[in-house]
Write a protein that holds these residues in place. Structure first.
Motif, PDB file in Angstrom:
ATOM      1  N   PHE A 195      64.236 133.731  94.612  1.00  0.00           N
ATOM      2  CA  PHE A 195      64.376 133.611  93.168  1.00  0.00           C
ATOM      3  C   PHE A 195      65.638 134.325  92.674  1.00  0.00           C
ATOM      4  CE2 PHE A 195      61.931 137.484  93.908  1.00  0.00           C
ATOM      5  CZ  PHE A 195      62.525 138.413  93.051  1.00  0.00           C
ATOM      6  N   GLY A 196      66.082 133.871  91.524  1.00  0.00           N
ATOM      7  CA  GLY A 196      67.206 134.507  90.850  1.00  0.00           C
ATOM      8  C   GLY A 196      66.932 134.580  89.363  1.00  0.00           C
ATOM      9  N   LYS A 197      67.265 135.691  88.743  1.00  0.00           N
ATOM     10  CA  LYS A 197      67.055 135.886  87.309  1.00  0.00           C
ATOM     11  C   LYS A 197      68.388 136.168  86.629  1.00  0.00           C
ATOM     12  CE  LYS A 197      62.314 137.668  87.468  1.00  0.00           C
ATOM     13  NZ  LYS A 197      61.397 138.730  86.984  1.00  0.00           N
ATOM     14  N   GLY A 205      69.120 144.296  78.633  1.00  0.00           N
ATOM     15  CA  GLY A 205      68.352 143.533  79.600  1.00  0.00           C
ATOM     16  C   GLY A 205      68.942 143.611  80.994  1.00  0.00           C
ATOM     17  N   GLN A 206      68.169 143.114  81.964  1.00  0.00           N
ATOM     18  CA  GLN A 206      68.546 143.229  83.372  1.00  0.00           C
ATOM     19  C   GLN A 206      69.656 142.252  83.728  1.00  0.00           C
ATOM     20  OE1 GLN A 206      65.293 143.878  86.010  1.00  0.00           O
ATOM     21  NE2 GLN A 206      66.205 142.701  87.680  1.00  0.00           N
ATOM     22  N   LEU A 253      69.128 132.788  78.934  1.00  0.00           N
ATOM     23  CA  LEU A 253      68.877 133.275  80.284  1.00  0.00           C
ATOM     24  C   LEU A 253      68.489 132.105  81.179  1.00  0.00           C
ATOM     25  CD1 LEU A 253      66.856 136.541  79.536  1.00  0.00           C
ATOM     26  CD2 LEU A 253      69.330 136.220  79.732  1.00  0.00           C
ATOM     27  N   VAL A 254      69.134 132.028  82.324  1.00  0.00           N
ATOM     28  CA  VAL A 254      68.872 130.978  83.302  1.00  0.00           C
ATOM     29  C   VAL A 254      68.241 131.624  84.531  1.00  0.00           C
ATOM     30  CG1 VAL A 254      69.865 129.148  84.712  1.00  0.00           C
ATOM     31  CG2 VAL A 254      70.842 129.657  82.454  1.00  0.00           C
ATOM     32  N   ASN A 255      67.060 131.133  84.893  1.00  0.00           N
ATOM     33  CA  ASN A 255      66.327 131.659  86.040  1.00  0.00           C
ATOM     34  C   ASN A 255      65.956 130.505  86.969  1.00  0.00           C
ATOM     35  OD1 ASN A 255      66.065 134.331  84.649  1.00  0.00           O
ATOM     36  ND2 ASN A 255      64.718 133.139  83.306  1.00  0.00           N
ATOM     37  N   ALA A 256      65.801 130.790  88.241  1.00  0.00           N
ATOM     38  CA  ALA A 256      65.463 129.734  89.197  1.00  0.00           C
ATOM     39  C   ALA A 256      64.640 130.322  90.328  1.00  0.00           C
ATOM     40  CB  ALA A 256      66.728 129.070  89.751  1.00  0.00           C
TER      41      ALA A 256
END
Length: 828
Positions: A787-789, A813-814, A768-771
């Motif tokens: 933000f981004g998930k 998952g989302q 999972l890449v989040n920022a």
């Protein structure tokens, strides 16, 4: 039933080698353990202080515990929805989701719960401001006004006790600040209709007291869609009126949230040495029923034969299903998952003199739950397997401890702990699928008899736990230290329950005039004086010492080594699903599991390099779990029409002391301050685990029918890693903070089934890449964050549960999510 051969798990060794190489690279392998504040002007990392010794805050670099510490600021940066989202920082720690529930299915180093059994405390304890939360349904707490989260890995049976053979998640919330008048407000808007508002107010009450209120309201539409399709419904020649029917969900949003949380605190410091804190907690959760996705594979599953098989297509969250059934004790549309929590807590810290501090905690937490659900992930045309779980819980806890701060080489902490937990539980189930295989019209005069008449299972448990403990450290010389501790625990549990019966049969005979409308709610069936037929009781008491011994060595200010042997203990437990098959409960079924013990050997290195700019911490561990309490989904025969003949199979969750588990692995946590405004941190976990022995008699007939020797342990992914890249710079009269997070969890078994020729439940490998990017002007009065998930929109299962030979249900998952949040801070 034939013994099952060990099952294997496929692995992509090239992938795991690459993951290890990336995570070990000096520029990338940096840790989520750092509980850092603002960066200082030099190149040194901030000191990280933890409370893992329960004496005073200690430097994590010289604390002989595998602990990951996260500050409130770091929690905010993650933009979490709950406590489970914060676990990404720690190695060999995973968050799972029980399909159909919003529960805290945490696992550490290969042990953790993979079900929703009420009386079965998780091996991973959750503690909030000293209150031990014994039920996983309400342990996934909201991240509101958080001071810190400490994740302690490995058995914590000496200082934290209470069934923590896997570890502890210790949450601290902010106390009122004396002499300060502040107000912080913030709001968030994100995809899937998520809207969140928070406010935290701190008011000074003279020079010695303060009041603090923190409230949060969260609403969302949910990221699932009611898109499951079915049919044609099979015709088995039983005069089923809906044979041949087809259909599909209406595409509406599912799994939405509607939660109000509040913490209201009063603090009084009449003297410099006395700190009194009184807090009231409330939660009002009115969220939707969490949906499930029907993941039944091809093969000999009942639902395949009935015409309710896995939906084709790629996007799994768009083919979930909820029947939204009302009536028959089901209220999915009107009540969904309704949870009320009320807690009252008192913390007192008294510095009696320079040498001793006395701490006291007293608390009471009451929880009422109404959890309606469509377990099958199907939309109709009837309630194939709908259920409402209802419970009332009252937990009372007291703890007192004294900690020393002596000038000599020896210091200690000693205490006493008491907790009482009373729970009453009922589940009402509507099993409409049975009408498709029986001639219900001929047998009962109603072709949809099972769909129209719920069955009720009820039980209750009173638990009492007491413990005393002592833990001390002796500084042998400037370099060497010796620590040891012991805890003596006594737990007693009393269980009362009745097998699952139709509402009409609660009085002993089948009374058609007594219906679910007259019963009113599922929990009314737990009045065992009113409905005594079939009620059985059992009680058990356990006593066990646990201990630890630690040797520490600090050759330089920047290097520390330790070795620890510790023993953990988890008391025996009862099962709230006993009697699900409908047959009278046999005495052997009502008995609890025996206690589980853990013998853990751990070595660790804590080090700092590059003049304190690089932190590298390494931990190795080896644990043997004896009499491990394991869950199996067993196939049982059921007499559904009461004629004395078992005409159908059914699923019952059963627990066994059937396993000896061997677990070993490595954990790396590190942080590197590359420059004043660039930091990289991360963690890496490697875990090997298997059942040395797992043999179970799932039907209690005296012979072993399930053998899982040599299989991997459930909830134990081989690889986990987390990477954070943090960069800040000046921008338009303020500061701009960038954060890129990459989190990886390997594939793992989620739940084993004892049914032959059916695959076990798994959780998917995922990266999972989040920022997030945050702007705060120089005056600091306001801030805004985008933000981004899950930026790569990865599709992954967080939980998968095979239900005997009936169907398989999953929780996903989302998907990719973008949002924006911001806030303002005021003081006067």
């Amino acid at each position: 039933m034939q013994a099952q051969a060990p099952k294997t798990r496929c692995r992509n060794w090239q992938r795991t080698k690459l993951a290890l190489a990336v995570a070990m690279a000096p520029a990338l392998s940096l840790t989520g353990q750092a509980a850092h504040a603002q960066a200082s002007s030099d190149s040194r990392l901030e000191e990280v202080l933890v409370t893992a010794t329960r004496r005073a805050e200690t430097d994590i670099q010289t604390t002989p515990v595998a602990v990951t510490a996260i500050t409130g600021a770091e929690v905010d940066r993650l933009v979490p929805t709950d406590l489970g989202d914060v676990l990404v920082y720690a190695p060999n720690v995973v968050n799972g989701k029980q399909p159909g529930f919003n529960s805290a299915n945490f696992a550490i180093r290969g042990v953790g719960q993979n079900g929703i059994i009420l009386y079965f405390e998780n091996q991973v304890g959750v503690i909030v401001d000293d209150m031990v939360i014994p039920h996983i349904q309400t342990a996934n707490v909201d991240m509101l006004d958080i001071q810190s989260v400490e994740i302690l890995r490995g058995p914590q049976g000496t200082l934290f006790g209470k069934n923590t053979t896997g570890g502890v998640v210790n949450v601290k919330t902010n106390r009122p600040e004396i002499g300060a008048n502040t107000l912080s407000v913030r709001g968030q808007v994100a995809e899937f209709g998520r809207v969140e508002g928070r406010a935290v107010a701190n008011l000074a009450l003279g020079e010695t007291a303060a009041f603090r209120a923190a409230v949060m309201q969260t609403e969302s539409d949910g990221y699932y869609e009611n898109g499951a399709s079915f049919g044609p419904v099979a015709d088995f020649g039983v005069n089923y009126p809906l044979a041949g029917a087809t259909g599909q969900g209406d595409g509406s949003d599912l799994g939405g949230s509607d939660i109000f949380s509040g913490r209201f605190k009063f603090r009084w410091q009449p003297t410099d040495g006395l700190d009194i804190n009184l807090a009231y907690e409330m939660v009002r959760d009115r969220g939707d029923t969490p949906p499930s996705v029907n993941e039944t594979p091809d093969g000999d599953y009942v639902f395949n034969a009935l015409g309710f098989t896995r939906d084709p297509g790629g996007d799994r969250v768009k083919v979930a299903g909820v029947s939204n059934r009302e009536g028959a004790l089901m209220r999915m549309g009107s009540r969904g998952h309704e949870i009320d929590v009320d807690g009252l807590y008192l913390n007192v810290d008294w510095e009696m003199n320079d040498a001793y501090t006395l701490s006291f905690f007293g608390g009471r937490r009451e929880t009422d739950s109404w959890l309606s659900n469509t377990y099958t992930g199907e939309v109709g045309p009837v309630s194939l397997f709908d259920a409402t779980r209802q419970d009332e819980r009252e937990t009372t806890q007291f703890e007192a401890r004294i900690a020393s701060d002596l000038s000599g080489p020896f210091n200690f902490v000693a205490g006493a702990f008491y907790q009482e937990d009373e729970t009453v539980f009922s589940v009402a189930q509507v099993l409409g699928f049975v009408d498709m295989t029986l001639d219900s019209a001929a047998l009962f005069g109603d072709p949809l008899f099972f769909n129209n008449n719920p069955q009720v299972l009820s039980n209750a448990q009173d638990g009492e736990a007491m413990a005393i403990y002592f833990d001390g450290t002796w500084q042998l010389n400037d370099a060497w230290s010796l620590g040891a501790g012991v805890r003596y625990t006594e737990e007693e549990k009393e269980w009362t329950g009745r097998n699952q019966v139709f509402v009409q049969a609660l009085g002993g005979s089948f009374d058609p005039s007594f219906t679910w409308e007259q019963l009113g709610e599922p929990l009314a069936a737990a009045d065992f004086e009113r409905f005594p037929t079939g009620v059985v009781s059992d009680n058990e008491k356990w006593e066990e010492p646990t201990w630890r011994v630690t040797l520490g060595y600090e050759p330089t200010d920047d290097l520390y080594f330790y070795g620890t042997y510790s023993r953990g203990f988890k008391s025996g437990g009862y099962n709230d699903q006993t009697g699900t098959g409908g047959n009278p409960i046999e005495p052997i079924q009502a008995r609890p599991t025996d206690p589980e013990t853990a013998d853990s050997y751990e070595i660790g290195m804590r080090s700092e390099w590059l003049d304190g700019g690089l932190r590298l911490n390494l931990t190795g561990f080896y644990v043997i779990y004896d009499d491990s309490q394991q869950q199996l989904l067993a196939e049982i025969e059921a007499d559904r029409d009461g004629d004395g003949v078992n005409e159908s199979t059914f699923q019952e969750t059963r627990f066994f002391n059937a396993a000896e588990i061997e677990v070993y692995g490595l954990e790396l946590e590190t942080a590197w301050r590359v420059s004043n405004n660039f930091r990289i941190q991360g963690s890496l976990g490697w875990l090997e685990s298997e059942f040395n022995e797992f043999q179970a008699d799932t039907d209690f007939d005296g012979s072993i029918d399930t053998v899982l020797d040599g299989n991997p342990v459930a909830r134990a992914p081989e690889w986990t890693y987390n990477l954070d890249f943090l960069y800040d710079h000046r921008f338009m009269g303020g500061n701009l903070d960038w954060n890129l997070n990459v989190n990886y969890v390997d594939e793992a078994t989620y739940a084993y089934t004892a049914v032959p020729n059916t695959p076990d439940g798994i959780t998917d490998e995922r990266t999972l890449v989040n920022a997030a990017v945050t702007f705060r002007p120089d005056n600091g009065a306001w801030w805004v964050r985008a933000f981004g998930k899950n930026l790569t929109d990865e599709e992954y299962r967080l939980g998968e549960l095979p239900v005997a030979n009936l169907w398989v249900m999953s929780y996903y998952g989302q998907p990719v999510t973008f949002g924006i949040e911001g806030g303002m801070d005021f003081s006067w």
